[in-house]
Design a protein around this motif. Structure first.
Motif, short mmCIF file in Angstrom:
data_model
loop_
_atom_site.label_atom_id
_atom_site.label_comp_id
_atom_site.label_asym_id
_atom_site.label_seq_id
_atom_site.Cartn_x
_atom_site.Cartn_y
_atom_site.Cartn_z
N ASP A 63 0.83 -1.20 0.00
CA ASP A 63 0.00 0.00 0.00
C ASP A 63 0.86 1.25 0.00
O ASP A 63 0.57 2.23 -0.69
N ALA A 64 1.95 1.25 0.79
CA ALA A 64 2.84 2.40 0.86
C ALA A 64 3.54 2.65 -0.48
O ALA A 64 3.64 3.80 -0.95
N ALA A 65 4.01 1.58 -1.11
CA ALA A 65 4.69 1.72 -2.41
C ALA A 65 3.71 2.20 -3.48
O ALA A 65 4.07 3.02 -4.35
N GLN A 103 -5.37 0.37 9.80
CA GLN A 103 -6.12 0.44 8.55
C GLN A 103 -7.50 1.07 8.75
O GLN A 103 -8.03 1.72 7.85
N ALA A 104 -8.10 0.87 9.91
CA ALA A 104 -9.40 1.49 10.18
C ALA A 104 -9.27 3.01 10.21
O ALA A 104 -10.12 3.74 9.67
N ASP A 128 -8.34 2.98 -2.12
CA ASP A 128 -7.73 3.10 -0.79
C ASP A 128 -8.74 2.83 0.31
O ASP A 128 -8.44 2.14 1.30
N VAL A 129 -9.94 3.40 0.17
CA VAL A 129 -10.97 3.21 1.19
C VAL A 129 -11.38 1.74 1.27
O VAL A 129 -11.40 1.13 2.35
N ALA A 130 -11.71 1.15 0.10
CA ALA A 130 -12.14 -0.25 0.07
C ALA A 130 -11.03 -1.18 0.55
O ALA A 130 -11.27 -2.13 1.31
N TYR A 131 -9.81 -0.89 0.10
CA TYR A 131 -8.66 -1.72 0.47
C TYR A 131 -8.39 -1.66 1.97
O TYR A 131 -8.19 -2.68 2.63
N VAL A 170 -3.93 -7.19 -5.29
CA VAL A 170 -3.62 -7.08 -6.71
C VAL A 170 -4.83 -7.49 -7.55
O VAL A 170 -5.22 -6.80 -8.50
N LEU A 171 -5.44 -8.62 -7.19
CA LEU A 171 -6.59 -9.10 -7.94
C LEU A 171 -7.76 -8.13 -7.86
O LEU A 171 -8.53 -7.98 -8.81
N PHE A 172 -7.86 -7.42 -6.74
CA PHE A 172 -8.95 -6.46 -6.56
C PHE A 172 -8.74 -5.20 -7.39
O PHE A 172 -9.68 -4.64 -7.95
N MET A 173 -7.49 -4.75 -7.48
CA MET A 173 -7.21 -3.46 -8.13
C MET A 173 -7.06 -3.56 -9.64
O MET A 173 -7.29 -2.59 -10.35
N MET A 174 -6.66 -4.71 -10.16
CA MET A 174 -6.27 -4.81 -11.55
C MET A 174 -7.36 -4.48 -12.57
O MET A 174 -7.11 -3.74 -13.52
#
Length: 302
Positions: free
Chosen positions: A37-39, A116-117, A152-155, A190-194
């Motif tokens: 997430d930071a990268a 994360q919250a 970002d929010v969903a992740y 990765v699978l979520f964002m792609m």
């Protein structure tokens, strides 16, 4: 342009603060998911800074020397950003797989879930502020930034819930995956964002090569212009639509059965078509062109 720059500056400063906080948290917790997430946030900042620097070019008027202005430059920046995010994502995914194959690593699930919250709540506030500021704007760059904050929010919510749930693995059949849970989450990210990221990347590539927009946009343009021409007794036979960056050019070739065509009526039809398109598409220019009898390359509309 001022509002657009304000939104991008907001995204730049807040994204920078998040990236710093996430890097420190990744080092402290040893989490590959937090490091990813930071990268991801840090790589976005590089392109975002370049976009802010080049912003005045995107708003320059078109000229005879530059018929598309600098709109294609905007699409090129979106492509660069897309490939950069893909390379960072796949690179960190490979690292996560490598860690998993060497035995995984244990992380403090409660600690990461609380972090994360907090990130999710702050990101949600920034997302709502950006969407409110973006209500009257149409910009591929802003669309991509707002999408990034949605991710970002969903992740952050999903990651926080997942790590909190992992704290209950002890004493259950799932206890054996605890050392690998951090890597599993990072790969799922990765699978979520792609899918959406690839969709934006493909759109930008099509814009650079001046391909027609997606089917939904074409159908809407045909509907709007077709209604205008039909009321004027004109028959649309071919739509030449070009989009690059935030600009949209629409050329509608038409035929008319009557022997004469009143120029004033054609001007009124063109004005009405431009006004109707402007209600849905910003930076859109429409022209009506009479198809000649010898223009056999023009095929009737679907």
């Amino acid at each position: 342009m001022k509002m657009e720059k304000r939104i991008l500056w907001l995204s730049l400063w807040t994204g920078g603060l998040f990236a710093v906080a996430e890097f420190f948290m990744a080092i402290y917790s040893g989490s590959q998911a937090v490091l990813m997430d930071a990268a991801y946030d840090a790589s976005e900042l590089l392109i975002l800074g370049l976009m802010l620097f080049l912003m005045p070019l995107f708003h320059r008027p078109i000229t005879e020397k530059l018929p598309f202005g600098f709109s294609q430059l905007e699409s090129i920046l979106v492509i660069i950003k897309g490939f950069m995010l893909l390379s960072v994502t796949f690179g960190l995914s490979a690292k996560s797989v490598e860690v998993a194959l060497t035995g995984g690593n244990e992380v403090d699930g409660v600690q990461i879930s609380i972090f994360q919250a907090v990130v999710a709540l702050v990101s949600l506030g920034i997302l709502l502020a950006m969407r409110r500021m973006n209500r009257t704007l149409s910009s591929p760059i802003l669309d991509m930034e707002i999408y990034g904050w949605k991710v970002d929010v969903a992740y952050s919510l999903g990651m926080g819930a997942a790590f909190f749930g992992s704290t209950f693995f002890k004493g259950t059949p799932l206890e054996g995956i605890s050392p690998y849970f951090d890597q599993i989450v990072s790969v799922l990210i990765v699978l979520f964002m792609m899918p959406e990221a690839l969709k934006m990347l493909v759109r930008a590539i099509k814009d650079v090569f001046l391909f027609s927009p997606e089917k939904e946009t074409m159908d809407r343009i045909k509907e709007i212009c077709g209604n205008v021409l039909e009321r004027r007794g004109l028959e649309p036979v071919f739509y030449d639509v070009t989009r690059t960056g935030r600009r949209l050019w629409v050329s509608v070739y038409f035929r008319k059965d009557a022997e004469f065509l009143v120029v004033r009526a054609l001007q009124d039809a063109m004005r009405e078509a431009n006004e109707a398109l402007a209600e849905e598409f910003d930076h859109c220019v429409c022209e009506l062109i009479m198809a000649g009898p010898d223009e056999g390359h023009l095929q009737p509309q679907d």
